[in-house]
Design a protein around this motif. Structure first.
Motif, PDB file in Angstrom:
ATOM      1  N   ILE B  63       0.836  -1.197   0.000  1.00 22.21           N
ATOM      2  CA  ILE B  63       0.000   0.000   0.000  1.00 22.21           C
ATOM      3  C   ILE B  63       0.877   1.254   0.000  1.00 22.21           C
ATOM      4  O   ILE B  63       0.500   2.296  -0.523  1.00 22.21           O
ATOM      5  N   LYS B  64       2.069   1.134   0.591  1.00 18.97           N
ATOM      6  CA  LYS B  64       2.958   2.293   0.705  1.00 18.97           C
ATOM      7  C   LYS B  64       3.624   2.651  -0.624  1.00 18.97           C
ATOM      8  O   LYS B  64       4.263   3.692  -0.719  1.00 18.97           O
ATOM      9  N   SER B  65       3.472   1.781  -1.622  1.00 14.95           N
ATOM     10  CA  SER B  65       4.144   2.017  -2.902  1.00 14.95           C
ATOM     11  C   SER B  65       3.674   3.301  -3.573  1.00 14.95           C
ATOM     12  O   SER B  65       4.318   3.795  -4.490  1.00 14.95           O
ATOM     13  N   VAL B  66       2.561   3.865  -3.107  1.00 10.37           N
ATOM     14  CA  VAL B  66       2.054   5.109  -3.693  1.00 10.37           C
ATOM     15  C   VAL B  66       3.059   6.255  -3.535  1.00 10.37           C
ATOM     16  O   VAL B  66       3.008   7.248  -4.273  1.00 10.37           O
ATOM     17  N   THR B  67       4.002   6.131  -2.602  1.00  8.84           N
ATOM     18  CA  THR B  67       4.966   7.224  -2.389  1.00  8.84           C
ATOM     19  C   THR B  67       5.838   7.462  -3.616  1.00  8.84           C
ATOM     20  O   THR B  67       6.377   8.560  -3.778  1.00  8.84           O
ATOM     21  N   ALA B  68       5.960   6.472  -4.486  1.00  7.12           N
ATOM     22  CA  ALA B  68       6.739   6.672  -5.716  1.00  7.12           C
ATOM     23  C   ALA B  68       6.116   7.802  -6.538  1.00  7.12           C
ATOM     24  O   ALA B  68       6.829   8.627  -7.128  1.00  7.12           O
ATOM     25  N   ALA B  69       4.790   7.849  -6.550  1.00  2.94           N
ATOM     26  CA  ALA B  69       4.088   8.913  -7.280  1.00  2.94           C
ATOM     27  C   ALA B  69       4.350  10.262  -6.615  1.00  2.94           C
ATOM     28  O   ALA B  69       4.488  11.285  -7.281  1.00  2.94           O
ATOM     29  N   PHE B  70       4.423  10.269  -5.288  1.00  5.00           N
ATOM     30  CA  PHE B  70       4.666  11.524  -4.573  1.00  5.00           C
ATOM     31  C   PHE B  70       6.084  12.017  -4.843  1.00  5.00           C
ATOM     32  O   PHE B  70       6.316  13.213  -4.984  1.00  5.00           O
ATOM     33  N   ASP B  71       7.038  11.084  -4.927  1.00  2.93           N
ATOM     34  CA  ASP B  71       8.420  11.477  -5.230  1.00  2.93           C
ATOM     35  C   ASP B  71       8.492  12.178  -6.581  1.00  2.93           C
ATOM     36  O   ASP B  71       9.238  13.140  -6.764  1.00  2.93           O
ATOM     37  N   LYS B  72       7.679  11.672  -7.533  1.00  8.10           N
ATOM     38  CA  LYS B  72       7.678  12.293  -8.876  1.00  8.10           C
ATOM     39  C   LYS B  72       7.196  13.733  -8.785  1.00  8.10           C
ATOM     40  O   LYS B  72       7.748  14.629  -9.425  1.00  8.10           O
ATOM     41  N   VAL B  73       6.152  13.967  -8.009  1.00  7.49           N
ATOM     42  CA  VAL B  73       5.629  15.326  -7.838  1.00  7.49           C
ATOM     43  C   VAL B  73       6.704  16.203  -7.208  1.00  7.49           C
ATOM     44  O   VAL B  73       6.958  17.329  -7.647  1.00  7.49           O
ATOM     45  N   ALA B  74       7.382  15.656  -6.201  1.00 10.30           N
ATOM     46  CA  ALA B  74       8.385  16.426  -5.466  1.00 10.30           C
ATOM     47  C   ALA B  74       9.579  16.777  -6.337  1.00 10.30           C
ATOM     48  O   ALA B  74      10.301  17.731  -6.038  1.00 10.30           O
ATOM     49  N   ALA B  75       9.778  16.041  -7.415  1.00 11.90           N
ATOM     50  CA  ALA B  75      10.931  16.293  -8.283  1.00 11.90           C
ATOM     51  C   ALA B  75      10.698  17.503  -9.188  1.00 11.90           C
ATOM     52  O   ALA B  75      11.623  17.989  -9.835  1.00 11.90           O
ATOM     53  N   HIS B  76       9.475  17.992  -9.233  1.00  9.31           N
ATOM     54  CA  HIS B  76       9.169  19.153 -10.088  1.00  9.31           C
ATOM     55  C   HIS B  76       9.971  20.357  -9.611  1.00  9.31           C
ATOM     56  O   HIS B  76      10.031  20.624  -8.400  1.00  9.31           O
ATOM     57  N   PRO B  77      10.583  21.093 -10.532  1.00  8.71           N
ATOM     58  CA  PRO B  77      11.432  22.223 -10.121  1.00  8.71           C
ATOM     59  C   PRO B  77      10.703  23.309  -9.346  1.00  8.71           C
ATOM     60  O   PRO B  77      11.329  24.038  -8.573  1.00  8.71           O
ATOM     61  N   ARG B  78       9.384  23.398  -9.515  1.00 12.89           N
ATOM     62  CA  ARG B  78       8.664  24.469  -8.816  1.00 12.89           C
ATOM     63  C   ARG B  78       7.916  23.945  -7.598  1.00 12.89           C
ATOM     64  O   ARG B  78       6.925  24.522  -7.155  1.00 12.89           O
ATOM     65  N   PHE B  79       8.454  22.828  -7.022  1.00 13.26           N
ATOM     66  CA  PHE B  79       7.855  22.250  -5.818  1.00 13.26           C
ATOM     67  C   PHE B  79       8.879  22.347  -4.696  1.00 13.26           C
ATOM     68  O   PHE B  79      10.059  22.066  -4.897  1.00 13.26           O
ATOM     69  N   ARG B  80       8.414  22.736  -3.501  1.00 11.60           N
ATOM     70  CA  ARG B  80       9.295  22.717  -2.338  1.00 11.60           C
ATOM     71  C   ARG B  80       8.541  22.107  -1.169  1.00 11.60           C
ATOM     72  O   ARG B  80       7.324  22.282  -1.049  1.00 11.60           O
ATOM     73  N   PHE B  81       9.257  21.375  -0.324  1.00  7.75           N
ATOM     74  CA  PHE B  81       8.662  20.788   0.876  1.00  7.75           C
ATOM     75  C   PHE B  81       9.350  21.398   2.096  1.00  7.75           C
ATOM     76  O   PHE B  81      10.573  21.540   2.112  1.00  7.75           O
ATOM     77  N   PHE B  82       8.546  21.775   3.092  1.00 11.12           N
ATOM     78  CA  PHE B  82       9.101  22.289   4.344  1.00 11.12           C
ATOM     79  C   PHE B  82       8.564  21.444   5.492  1.00 11.12           C
ATOM     80  O   PHE B  82       7.398  21.580   5.875  1.00 11.12           O
ATOM     81  N   GLY B  83       9.394  20.543   6.042  1.00 14.26           N
ATOM     82  CA  GLY B  83       8.987  19.693   7.150  1.00 14.26           C
ATOM     83  C   GLY B  83       9.393  20.313   8.470  1.00 14.26           C
ATOM     84  O   GLY B  83      10.331  21.109   8.542  1.00 14.26           O
ATOM     85  N   SER B  84       8.683  19.948   9.530  1.00 11.71           N
ATOM     86  CA  SER B  84       8.882  20.512  10.874  1.00 11.71           C
ATOM     87  C   SER B  84       8.444  21.967  10.933  1.00 11.71           C
ATOM     88  O   SER B  84       8.877  22.706  11.824  1.00 11.71           O
ATOM     89  N   VAL B  85       7.611  22.381   9.998  1.00 13.35           N
ATOM     90  CA  VAL B  85       7.099  23.755  10.021  1.00 13.35           C
ATOM     91  C   VAL B  85       5.605  23.672  10.311  1.00 13.35           C
ATOM     92  O   VAL B  85       4.839  23.160   9.504  1.00 13.35           O
ATOM     93  N   GLU B  86       5.227  24.145  11.482  1.00 15.95           N
ATOM     94  CA  GLU B  86       3.847  23.988  11.930  1.00 15.95           C
ATOM     95  C   GLU B  86       3.009  25.226  11.680  1.00 15.95           C
ATOM     96  O   GLU B  86       3.370  26.343  12.104  1.00 15.95           O
ATOM     97  N   PHE B  87       1.885  25.028  10.977  1.00 18.73           N
ATOM     98  CA  PHE B  87       0.956  26.128  10.736  1.00 18.73           C
ATOM     99  C   PHE B  87       0.362  26.570  12.071  1.00 18.73           C
ATOM    100  O   PHE B  87      -0.079  25.759  12.861  1.00 18.73           O
ATOM    101  N   GLY B  88       0.399  27.845  12.316  1.00 17.70           N
ATOM    102  CA  GLY B  88      -0.116  28.367  13.582  1.00 17.70           C
ATOM    103  C   GLY B  88       1.030  28.682  14.533  1.00 17.70           C
ATOM    104  O   GLY B  88       1.015  29.688  15.231  1.00 17.70           O
ATOM    105  N   ARG B  89       2.043  27.823  14.552  1.00 18.28           N
ATOM    106  CA  ARG B  89       3.176  28.056  15.453  1.00 18.28           C
ATOM    107  C   ARG B  89       4.319  28.747  14.724  1.00 18.28           C
ATOM    108  O   ARG B  89       4.850  29.751  15.186  1.00 18.28           O
ATOM    109  N   ASP B  90       4.736  28.177  13.567  1.00 16.97           N
ATOM    110  CA  ASP B  90       5.875  28.715  12.829  1.00 16.97           C
ATOM    111  C   ASP B  90       5.474  29.695  11.726  1.00 16.97           C
ATOM    112  O   ASP B  90       6.175  30.655  11.442  1.00 16.97           O
TER     113      ASP B  90
END
Lengths: 143, 467
Positions: B63-90
């Motif tokens: 079931i976790k194999s869906v992350t391969a599709a997410f990796d493809k999205v993340a590879a887009h040059p106009r995509f950025r991910f910010f982890g450990s950043v909490e809405f409301g706090r940060d």
């Protein structure tokens, strides 16, 4: 999937009308909101009937003076009411078997929304698409 | 003001919540033809993918194999991910409005629904979602404690999460050692004294939410004998009539599998998994130390609503079962976000097809959207969020075409990056995640497991060579 899910993204807006109002008023409401049915409510806001475009069309062929007649004379009184826990599959069957296209939803005695056959079709399509998407992803996965 | 979406002035979108929905929404946005979109995806935990990492059972790797599709999205040059950043706090809504044209909330359902019965908060009574997050190594749940020295555990509910919990409790240590279950959970479960696990459904076998493959899996456990109560898997007249009127192969098969379990004899395995139907807990009974020792159940019968849905109604018949560990699994529930209109009883953001609504006038609020479980409620499978996210993105595109977007004072992507660096200097990027992912998988390879997870944020920083 149950009706609560459908209502969550649809809102609780139900366009209602009182029984003594005219068909002219009913037509204006149907047109303004681009919908197919109005829930007829009593003084307390409880559903006592439903009036659909089909009811109006059927009556109009019998009586060309329909515009000034009261909603109460034309509405369907035996209205099927849904509850948020109702399952989509049961609603779908009921709409097919009883040939209704709108289901007013009540919760603890209050009108909380209306589900149309269009809503049901869309929800089932989305559910189907979602499951196919998930299954395809898994089937194509390597090991 | 010229409409954003060009090379010179891209459409800037912030997505809060990096689970499947966030990625599906990002994908739909980045694939819009003739539109230049920049997507920033935020999550309060360091790693992306939401419940795919923290919810899907460790013995369900496929079931976790869906992350391969997410990796493809993340590879887009106009995509950025910010982890450990909490809405409301940060970052706040006000911050986001200064930097983005549109904001989409896809935070899922962070808490659980309560049963609403006395004794629910006794020691030994837990939400199943917490147990799942714990055994899946979610850093916020790592230090939770579950007393596995008890012999009898009850899981209330028969949906996907309930079945996962029951199955994990019944897996042998050998079976678990081959999965990506958190190490500390593997150790704790190795020492488990649990002998009997109850799975409690309030409706009948024909209505139970678990899927046929899941039920079959319960009958194929290496070290647990599955059993049902024969009277409880006999179809009641209403269910039988419903099945005859509207024949449904899946449901018929489900009932067949469950009725098959009634014919099984115990084969001397270490554990017993008992599936009960038409029972609801009405009280958890505790001892003087405040620990749960028993559960009072009421027997239910099924009654049809006006549309034919069979709902459970309590009879006057009760029973008591001794249990020392209880997991309630009667649904996830959404948690309100600061300054975002929320529908308390339904646990969703107030919305119309994904446009966030002002609670006072029920009109869409410019620039604010929602998708996924926090929009429609916690239902469906992972892929269900894809058409859901598309519906929201279509509304976003309609609004963009009509010029109904926010007017950020500082739309340049570097401006928000400077803000994030200031507010949360120890945030994680997608390349950081890919490095951590690689380390987890290689650690797993050495141990014959799919991966060995990081379960502490500090360990993640260390592995990346950061103090």
């Amino acid at each position: 999937m149950n009706i609560a899910r459908v209502l969550a993204t649809k809102g609780r807006n139900v366009v209602t009308i009182e029984p003594e109002q005219s068909i002219r008023r009913a037509l204006a409401l149907l047109c303004d909101h681009n919908i197919g049915a109005l829930v007829v409510i009593d003084g307390g806001g409880l559903p006592i009937g439903i009036i659909s475009e089909r009811d109006i069309v059927r009556e109009a062929t019998r009586d060309e003076q329909i515009f000034s007649r009261a909603v109460a004379a034309i509405m369907t009184r035996e209205v099927v009411l849904g509850v948020p826990e109702d399952e989509l599959i049961s609603v779908s069957h009921t709409m097919t078997e009883r040939r209704i296209r709108h289901l007013p939803v009540v919760e603890r005695g209050r009108l909380v929304g209306i589900v149309s056959i269009g809503d049901v079709v869309k929800a089932q399509r989305d559910q189907y698409q979602g499951e196919v998407e998930t299954l395809q992803t898994q089937l194509l996965a390597q090991g | 003001m010229a409409r954003p979406g060009t090379e010179a002035a891209p459409l800037r979108v912030a997505i809060i919540g990096a689970g499947p929905t966030g990625f599906y929404a990002a994908d739909h946005l980045l694939k819009q033809p003739h539109l230049v979109v920049e997507v920033d995806l935020f999550d309060r935990v360091p790693t992306p993918h939401g419940l795919v990492r923290a919810g899907v059972a460790p013995d369900h790797q496929k079931i976790k194999s869906v992350t391969a599709a997410f990796d493809k999205v993340a590879a887009h040059p106009r995509f950025r991910f910010f982890g450990s950043v909490e809405f409301g706090r940060d970052v706040t809504a006000a911050d986001l409005r200064r930097h983005y044209h549109q904001i989409l909330y896809s935070t899922g359902a962070q808490t659980d629904r309560r049963m609403g019965i006395p004794g629910e908060d006794l020691e030994g009574s837990h939400p199943a979602t917490e147990f799942v997050a714990w055994y899946n190594g979610h850093p916020d749940y790592r230090d939770f404690h579950f007393d596995l020295s008890e012999e009898r555990a009850a899981v209330v509910g028969v949906g996907n999460v309930a079945v996962d919990v029951a199955r994990i409790l019944c897996r042998s240590p050998e079976e678990l050692a081959a999965t990506d279950i958190a190490d500390y959970a593997l150790e704790a479960l190795r020492k488990s004294h649990i002998k009997e696990v109850y799975l409690l459904g309030r409706r009948g076998p024909a209505q139970a939410a678990f899927t046929n493959p899941e039920i079959r899996e319960l009958g194929e456990l290496a070290d647990a004998d599955v059993s049902v109560v024969p009277e409880e898997v006999e179809l009641d007249p209403s269910s039988r009539a419903a099945l005859e009127q509207k024949p449904d192969r899946t449901t018929a098969k489900k009932v067949e599998i469950l009725q098959g379990y009634a014919l099984r004899k115990p084969t001397g395995k270490s554990r017993r998994l008992v599936i009960r139907f038409l029972v609801s807990p009405v009280e958890l009974i505790g001892n003087e130390a405040g620990r749960v020792v028993a559960m009072k159940l009421v027997r239910n019968r099924l009654e049809a609503t006006a549309t034919g849905t069979l709902t459970p109604r309590p009879t006057g018949v009760f029973e008591e079962i001794p249990v020392g560990l209880v997991f309630r699994s009667v649904g996830y529930k959404g948690v309100p976000l600061p300054d975002v209109p929320f529908h308390e009883s339904w646990g969703v953001i107030l919305n119309d097809k994904g446009r966030v609504l002002d609670p006072d006038n029920r009109q869409p609020i410019v620039g604010e959207y929602t998708a996924g479980w926090i929009k429609r409620g916690p239902s469906g499978v992972i892929g269900t969020n894809k058409p859901d996210a598309l519906e929201t993105v279509e509304c976003m595109m309609e609004d963009l075409a009509a010029g109904r977007v926010l007017e950020p004072a500082l739309p340049h992507p570097d401006a928000v990056l400077a803000l994030i660096r200031q507010r949360q200097p120890r945030h994680f990027t997608y390349p950081d995640w890919l490095k951590l992912d690689e380390i987890e998988v290689s650690r797993g390879r050495a141990a014959g497991r799919p991966r060995v997870k990081f379960t502490r944020v500090e360990d993640m920083h260390s592995a990346l060579g950061r103090s």
